[in-house]
Design an enzyme around this catalytic site. Sequence first.
Site, short mmCIF file in Angstrom:
data_model
loop_
_atom_site.label_atom_id
_atom_site.label_comp_id
_atom_site.label_asym_id
_atom_site.label_seq_id
_atom_site.Cartn_x
_atom_site.Cartn_y
_atom_site.Cartn_z
N GLU A 114 0.60 -1.26 -0.13
CA GLU A 114 -0.39 -0.03 0.42
C GLU A 114 0.62 1.36 -0.66
O GLU A 114 0.42 2.38 -0.74
CB GLU A 114 -0.82 0.33 0.96
CG GLU A 114 -2.10 -1.16 1.08
CD GLU A 114 -2.83 -1.23 2.23
OE1 GLU A 114 -2.74 -1.89 3.38
OE2 GLU A 114 -4.44 -1.37 2.08
N GLU A 134 -3.74 -9.24 3.79
CA GLU A 134 -5.24 -8.87 5.14
C GLU A 134 -6.12 -9.01 5.19
O GLU A 134 -6.50 -10.19 6.60
CB GLU A 134 -5.45 -7.62 4.78
CG GLU A 134 -4.17 -6.29 5.42
CD GLU A 134 -3.82 -5.76 3.60
OE1 GLU A 134 -3.96 -6.38 3.12
OE2 GLU A 134 -3.22 -4.74 3.97
C1 LIG Z 1 -2.85 -1.82 7.31
C2 LIG Z 1 -2.66 -3.02 6.38
O1 LIG Z 1 -3.33 -3.26 5.53
C3 LIG Z 1 -2.34 -3.92 7.05
C4 LIG Z 1 -1.40 -4.76 7.24
O2 LIG Z 1 -0.73 -4.47 6.55
S1 LIG Z 1 -1.26 -6.76 8.15
C5 LIG Z 1 -0.03 -7.09 7.23
C6 LIG Z 1 0.19 -7.73 5.73
N1 LIG Z 1 0.66 -8.41 5.84
C7 LIG Z 1 1.02 -9.73 6.00
O3 LIG Z 1 -0.25 -10.83 6.30
C8 LIG Z 1 1.78 -10.38 5.97
C9 LIG Z 1 2.33 -11.90 7.46
N2 LIG Z 1 3.34 -12.34 7.60
C10 LIG Z 1 3.62 -13.47 6.57
O4 LIG Z 1 2.75 -13.92 5.36
C11 LIG Z 1 4.88 -14.21 6.63
O5 LIG Z 1 6.14 -13.74 7.51
C12 LIG Z 1 6.61 -13.49 4.90
C13 LIG Z 1 5.10 -13.78 4.19
C14 LIG Z 1 5.66 -11.77 5.55
C15 LIG Z 1 7.90 -14.27 5.65
O6 LIG Z 1 7.71 -15.29 5.66
P1 LIG Z 1 8.46 -16.62 6.08
O7 LIG Z 1 10.09 -15.61 5.42
O8 LIG Z 1 8.29 -17.64 5.81
O9 LIG Z 1 9.09 -15.79 7.70
P2 LIG Z 1 7.97 -16.21 9.20
O10 LIG Z 1 8.79 -17.30 9.82
O11 LIG Z 1 6.66 -15.83 8.73
O12 LIG Z 1 8.13 -14.37 9.65
C16 LIG Z 1 8.98 -14.03 10.17
C17 LIG Z 1 9.00 -13.22 11.09
O13 LIG Z 1 8.82 -12.22 11.31
C18 LIG Z 1 6.77 -11.71 11.31
N3 LIG Z 1 6.49 -10.71 10.63
C19 LIG Z 1 5.72 -11.11 9.19
N4 LIG Z 1 5.13 -10.35 9.00
C20 LIG Z 1 4.70 -9.58 10.08
C21 LIG Z 1 4.31 -8.78 10.63
N5 LIG Z 1 3.72 -7.81 9.19
N6 LIG Z 1 3.90 -8.07 11.52
C22 LIG Z 1 4.24 -8.07 12.43
N7 LIG Z 1 5.71 -9.23 12.23
C23 LIG Z 1 5.94 -9.90 11.38
C24 LIG Z 1 7.02 -12.97 11.81
O14 LIG Z 1 6.75 -13.21 13.41
C25 LIG Z 1 8.44 -14.04 12.23
O15 LIG Z 1 8.30 -13.11 13.51
P3 LIG Z 1 9.65 -14.25 14.51
O16 LIG Z 1 10.54 -14.86 13.80
O17 LIG Z 1 9.29 -13.47 16.10
O18 LIG Z 1 8.55 -15.80 14.86
#
Ligand SMILES: C[C@H](O)CC(=O)SCCNC(=O)CCNC(=O)[C@H](O)C(C)(C)COP(=O)(O)OP(=O)(O)OC[C@H]1O[C@@H](n2cnc3c(N)ncnc32)[C@H](O)[C@@H]1OP(=O)(O)O
Length: 721
Positions: A114, A134
Amino acid sequence: MAPSVSLEVGSDGVAIITLLNPPVNALAIPVLAGIKEKHDEATRRDDVKAIVFTGHGGKFSGGFDINFLREVQKTGDTSLLGRVSIDLMTYTIEEGRKPSVAAIDGLALGGGLELAMACNARISTPKAQLGLPELQLGIIPGFGGTQRLPRLVGLPKAIEMMLLSKPISAQEGNELGLVDALVPQAELLAAARKMALDIAEYRRPWMFSLRRTDKIEGLAEAREILKFARAQAKKNAPNLSHPQYCLDAIEEGVVAGGFAGSLKEEKVFKEAVFSDTSKGLINVFFAQRNTTKVRGITDLGLKPRPLRKAAVVGGGLMGSGIATALILSNIPVLLKEVNAKFLEAGMGRIRSNLQSRVKKGKMTEEKLAKTLALVKGVLDYNEFKTVDVVIEAVIENVGLKQQIFADLEKYCSPTCVLGTNTSTIDLNLVGEKTKSQDRLIGAHFFSPAHIMPLLEIVRTEKTSPQVIVDLINLGKIIKKTPVVVGNCTGFAVNRVFFPYNMAAPLLVDLGVDLYRIDAVVKAWGMPMGPFALADLVGFGVAVAVGQQHLNAHPERSYRSLLIPNLMKEGRLGQANGKGIYLYDEKRRPKPDSAVLKVVQKTREEAGIMPGGKPIKISNEEIVEMLFFPVVNECARVLEEGICSQASDLDIATVMGMGFPPYRGGVVHWADSVGIKYIVSKLQKWSEQYGSFFAPCPFLVERAASGAKLSDPVTPKQQSRL
Ligand SMILES: C[C@H](O)CC(=O)SCCNC(=O)CCNC(=O)[C@H](O)C(C)(C)COP(=O)(O)OP(=O)(O)OC[C@H]1O[C@@H](n2cnc3c(N)ncnc32)[C@H](O)[C@@H]1OP(=O)(O)O
């Protein structure tokens, strides 16, 4: 490393704003504040003509900080979410006095994408992943994504990306117009600087995604697309509202313009954050990542040993599935069987597992041949000295397993991990005839093993931490979620599932219609009802597993005669097309009146209907009578230390028994329902219907003290391990 944002101004007049918040540069509050501060500074400075946003460490950003979202959920205070979409993304960045370009490497997800879309152009490396996932967290995009993505890629693709939470590649993003150019990583910043200057100096158009209309379909067509999407979302996720709310925000933007759409999005986003769905899904997000953090094991600084080659003993359904999972992750496998005929059958199953991937377009024939070449069938243990891990997957026969592990000890290297896929037998019994009990570990896969995402890792008091770390690593390599549990009948998943499987026929004996039970449970969110599941598993297995629990916990078991009586009528489940349902050649289930006669007979034999009359019960109470006994067993599992953290049980129930993820897992759900309420219901039913429902002392204690079931168990409270 504390989250921060840096600003560096080059002699070309381009300000590079870098997000730094490892591991994924999440947009934590200090990062968002830093973006605003650095952008304001760049806007003020006379030596800056244009701005480039980039992320530290080969990642743009994984989106808004989910840890913060969870904190906000606890407070219930919407104001904490601020007005990022309007104030920062739109007024500050997109409408800013100086043009901005997003230089994307690695991830640009959620708020990360975004932010990139609020910039006036985007440039990326070919490896970038772009998405708005999301909805998988029970929320909707909240930094303008519902408005800008449709304006950049068109409605159908934008809706697909949001509803499926599925990222696209940079290549596809470039073809769709989401990304303006692709460049190799080494050239990313130089190319982004040039693009930003080109915009500032009017050699390239200065684009505002939110104002664009060229990619949005006409109103009538847009409404048709949205109507279709609504119907699909309703069909695929009937219990979820947030996909519909996301479509509402998109629709508002189509009808009334991007700014009005952003206002609607902001309102809906803030409401969705506080929904039970979002609380449940965010709980699952963190619970899944927590399973590999095992106190006293993964904090010892041990490194997993190399996994170069594996062996699987037994080529039946489970063994061939496990071998398939291993070769799909490029691990060479020896598959051992007792004779050529069984070996051929096992190899055939592996081939057909791979072929079904080819049919679904997930694998080419060429890749199939290469993958299949990784498995070698053998009839003896001669080559086992070369393997780093063995997984035994033969039938559930104690003597046979003991013999196999005695043999493995002779043939394998002294460091080889010795895994068993038993789903019921005590590991100490399995390893009774070996001296290598420190290397013995449960590797419990769920059928079909190459598809189901959970790996239950069972440790005994003697299993060494190194072996546990090795198996967690194996789970990660083959892309399963590993959950480490203690040794007991049924381990964690089957153990907490057994009260559910006993409560269902108990309800039938109390007079509740079994087809109604299935329908209620399915509507509540389980993939199927308990009786459809018994048909799928097969009555033979269902009775055998039930017997294990009856033997282990007679005081809290209900012995129903329903399945044995159905078996007497020649019904076995899906396997012979006749179980609780009748199945046609396409395996479609149909209720059968003949079953109701058996039900009647079973009820008479049980004689537990109060006053001989069926009980009157609401749908809600059906769900409670099935799942509160599960909560009760979860409490015992936690007290005994079988699971060391409650979140592991949430993952075990979501991934192992199909508990709806948007309800957060059984423990999270129990806390949201309230432990006091659950205990009061269990007490009432135990008085009415017997000790099957009696709440355990640990649960009663938690209810009395006002504690949550998910609160950590102190060593004093723990009765075992
Ligand atoms: C207002 C907005 O529209 C709202 C948002 O943006 S909500 C967030 C949207 N983003 C997401 O949903 C992405 C969520 N994350 C993921 O899908 C996966 O973590 C990823 C694809 C980024 C990385 O995957 P991968 O490499 O397998 O690592 P993964 O173990 O999942 O994550 C690594 C670390 O980052 C953290 N992390 C990943 N995304 C994060 C996020 N958005 N916020 C905080 N922590 C996050 C995980 O909790 C993990 O922490 P840890 O090592 O302490 O357990």
